[in-house]
Design a protein around this motif. Structure first.
Motif, short mmCIF file in Angstrom:
data_model
loop_
_atom_site.label_atom_id
_atom_site.label_comp_id
_atom_site.label_asym_id
_atom_site.label_seq_id
_atom_site.Cartn_x
_atom_site.Cartn_y
_atom_site.Cartn_z
N HIS A 140 -18.62 -4.73 9.52
CA HIS A 140 -17.89 -3.46 9.50
C HIS A 140 -16.75 -3.43 10.52
CE1 HIS A 140 -20.74 -1.89 6.69
NE2 HIS A 140 -21.73 -2.28 7.47
N ASP A 145 0.88 -1.16 0.00
CA ASP A 145 0.00 0.00 0.00
C ASP A 145 0.93 1.22 0.00
OD1 ASP A 145 -1.63 2.18 0.57
OD2 ASP A 145 -2.90 1.05 1.96
N PRO A 193 -9.06 -3.86 6.93
CA PRO A 193 -9.32 -3.71 5.50
C PRO A 193 -8.88 -4.90 4.63
CG PRO A 193 -8.47 -1.67 6.39
CD PRO A 193 -8.38 -2.69 7.49
N LEU A 194 -7.78 -5.55 5.00
CA LEU A 194 -7.29 -6.64 4.16
C LEU A 194 -7.85 -8.00 4.53
CD1 LEU A 194 -3.56 -5.56 3.87
CD2 LEU A 194 -5.34 -5.36 2.15
N TRP A 212 -13.97 -5.68 10.32
CA TRP A 212 -12.78 -6.34 9.80
C TRP A 212 -11.68 -5.33 9.47
CZ3 TRP A 212 -12.73 -11.23 10.65
CH2 TRP A 212 -13.92 -11.96 10.64
#
Length: 116
Positions: free
Chosen positions: A82, A22, A86-87, A84
């Motif tokens: 909602h 990222d 992001p990955l 988790w």
């Protein structure tokens, strides 16, 4: 694996699924699929109940059958969806594809999403 789950190398195997960069956030991650060789769910729970090298970072561990529909339903539960990292959903998807194949995973995920 030793630090987080008290598992030694002969007790599991690891397969690298993806290496993620990222560049906007200057972060990286490696996504692995881990498989226990001989320990069962009960064995892992018993091992962790005796403590781990690095204090356990989670309040609880939940075990879900590693089948595409079961994992998709778990990921999309209203109380979890909602929360988790992001990955995390991508990691679960890649691990499922690694084991079950892309077609069956995408079909199961689509069915679960349609039923929401």
């Amino acid at each position: 694996m030793r630090e987080e789950l008290s598992l030694e190398a002969p007790e599991h195997s690891l397969a690298l699924l993806a290496f993620v960069l990222d560049v906007d956030r200057r972060q990286w991650s490696a996504h692995f699929y881990a498989r226990l060789r001989t320990l069962t769910r009960d064995g892992v729970q018993a091992r962790m109940s005796r403590g781990v090298a690095d204090r356990w970072e989670h309040r609880a561990m939940e075990f879900v059958p590693f089948r595409p529909a079961d994992v998709a339903r778990y990921l999309l539960r209203a109380d979890r969806m909602h929360r988790w990292a992001p990955l995390a959903p991508a990691l679960f998807h890649l691990a499922l594809v690694h084991v079950h194949g892309r077609t069956s995973v995408e079909r199961a995920e689509a069915q679960v999403v349609r039923r929401l």
